[in-house]
Design a protein around this motif. Structure first.
Motif, PDB file in Angstrom:
ATOM      1  N   UNK A  95       0.775  -1.230   0.000  1.00 40.34           N
ATOM      2  CA  UNK A  95       0.000   0.000   0.000  1.00 40.34           C
ATOM      3  C   UNK A  95       0.803   1.274   0.000  1.00 40.34           C
ATOM      4  N   UNK A  96       2.132   1.170   0.143  1.00 41.04           N
ATOM      5  CA  UNK A  96       2.991   2.360   0.164  1.00 41.04           C
ATOM      6  C   UNK A  96       3.584   2.608  -1.214  1.00 41.04           C
ATOM      7  N   UNK A  97       3.559   3.859  -1.661  1.00 41.12           N
ATOM      8  CA  UNK A  97       4.172   4.198  -2.951  1.00 41.12           C
ATOM      9  C   UNK A  97       5.679   4.011  -2.881  1.00 41.12           C
ATOM     10  N   UNK A  98       6.245   3.453  -3.956  1.00 37.48           N
ATOM     11  CA  UNK A  98       7.686   3.207  -3.995  1.00 37.48           C
ATOM     12  C   UNK A  98       8.170   3.182  -5.444  1.00 37.48           C
ATOM     13  N   UNK A  99       9.302   3.835  -5.680  1.00 38.02           N
ATOM     14  CA  UNK A  99       9.986   3.737  -6.975  1.00 38.02           C
ATOM     15  C   UNK A  99      11.168   2.794  -6.797  1.00 38.02           C
ATOM     16  N   UNK A 100      11.278   1.816  -7.686  1.00 39.50           N
ATOM     17  CA  UNK A 100      12.365   0.841  -7.605  1.00 39.50           C
ATOM     18  C   UNK A 100      13.191   0.878  -8.890  1.00 39.50           C
ATOM     19  N   UNK A 101      14.505   0.900  -8.741  1.00 36.47           N
ATOM     20  CA  UNK A 101      15.421   0.670  -9.856  1.00 36.47           C
ATOM     21  C   UNK A 101      16.158  -0.623  -9.535  1.00 36.47           C
ATOM     22  N   UNK A 102      16.069  -1.612 -10.421  1.00 32.88           N
ATOM     23  CA  UNK A 102      16.651  -2.922 -10.152  1.00 32.88           C
ATOM     24  C   UNK A 102      17.560  -3.342 -11.304  1.00 32.88           C
TER      25      UNK A 102
END
Length: 280
Positions: A119-126
């Motif tokens: 439910x939490x907004x998150x930007x991921x770079x993987x």
């Protein structure tokens, strides 16, 4: 009692009647050598249920593991490397890029996305090690920089998952410039007081370690990940001494104060959620 005695040795089943187990049903751990059903290994977040060895996995696994219902908006999905130096080794750089894209289904060594984690907004770079050893080239630096800018714009926490052999030699100085570019963008993220978590996975080395991988508000790692700048052989030859046992393992790096904590991949989503909730 002749019926009880095997008259012919061996089993004479015709070849066409023999049945082989289909490929992909079983996983053999490279660490403990024990066998696990592939389905169980996958359900265990690609970790060995016997020794907890963390298999190297790519962005598709991490996105599926972290984003709720694997739903996310992929950012800058179509950026592709150019050939600024006209580099040729055993093959021309553009040909290497094309063949790697065809083999892996990836456009370059990093993917970025925005979604929700519990439910939490998150930007991921993987990063993806399968794409030329997860090497950091111009596209990798640009996509990470753009993802950080997206976090700044949306005021969303940023998670970097590093897995790399270092800078991409085919781009020479252009590759090394990505260290400064991403570091400068992360400084802007820090000034805006937007959380940045860096997850180091096996392996994280070279220019990636020397830049964004070690600049997190929290630097965390998976168990037994290889973390370092130069390789053990280079360091040993430089200092002229044998290295300590476990040198450059996540546990060694944690003991010497360069990591905040080590997290099991199976617990990663819950631990990250708790961390972000504390940072609100």
């Amino acid at each position: 009692m002749s019926w009880f005695i095997r008259k012919e040795k061996g089993i004479n089943t015709p070849t066409e009647m023999k049945r082989e187990a289909p490929d992909g049903l079983w996983y053999q751990c490279p660490n403990c050598k024990k066998i696990t059903p592939t389905r169980e290994h996958k359900q265990n977040a690609f970790t060995c249920p016997h020794c907890n060895y963390h298999e190297k996995v790519g962005s598709d696994v991490y996105f599926n593991l972290l984003f709720d219902d694997n739903e996310f908006i992929e950012l800058d999905a179509n950026l592709i490397s150019g050939d600024p130096l006209g580099f040729v080794d055993t093959k021309a750089y553009p040909d290497r890029i094309k063949s790697t894209m065809k083999k892996t289904g990836l456009k370059d060594a990093v993917r970025t996305g925005h979604g929700k984690m519990n439910g939490l907004d998150l930007v991921i770079a993987c990063m993806d090690f399968s794409f030329i050893g997860g090497s950091m080239g111009s596209v990798v630096g640009e996509k990470i920089a753009r993802a950080i800018s997206y976090s700044l714009e949306k005021k969303v926490p940023f998670l970097m998952i590093s897995k790399s052999g270092g800078a991409r030699m085919m781009e020479a100085g252009f590759s090394l410039m990505q260290m400064a570019k991403t570091s400068a963008r992360l400084a802007q993220l820090s000034e805006a007081k937007i959380p940045y978590i860096s997850l180091l996975t096996d392996p994280t080395t070279g220019g990636v370690t020397a830049s964004y991988a070690m600049l997190g508000d929290f630097n965390i790692s998976e168990p037994e990940a290889l973390i370092g700048f130069a390789g053990p052989r280079v360091i040993r030859e430089t200092i002229g001494k044998d290295l300590p046992k476990g040198f450059q393992s996540a546990e060694f790096v944690l003991e010497h104060g360069f990591l905040d904590f080590i997290v099991d991949r199976k617990d990663l989503k819950d631990k990250l959620t708790s961390l972000l909730n504390m940072l609100k």
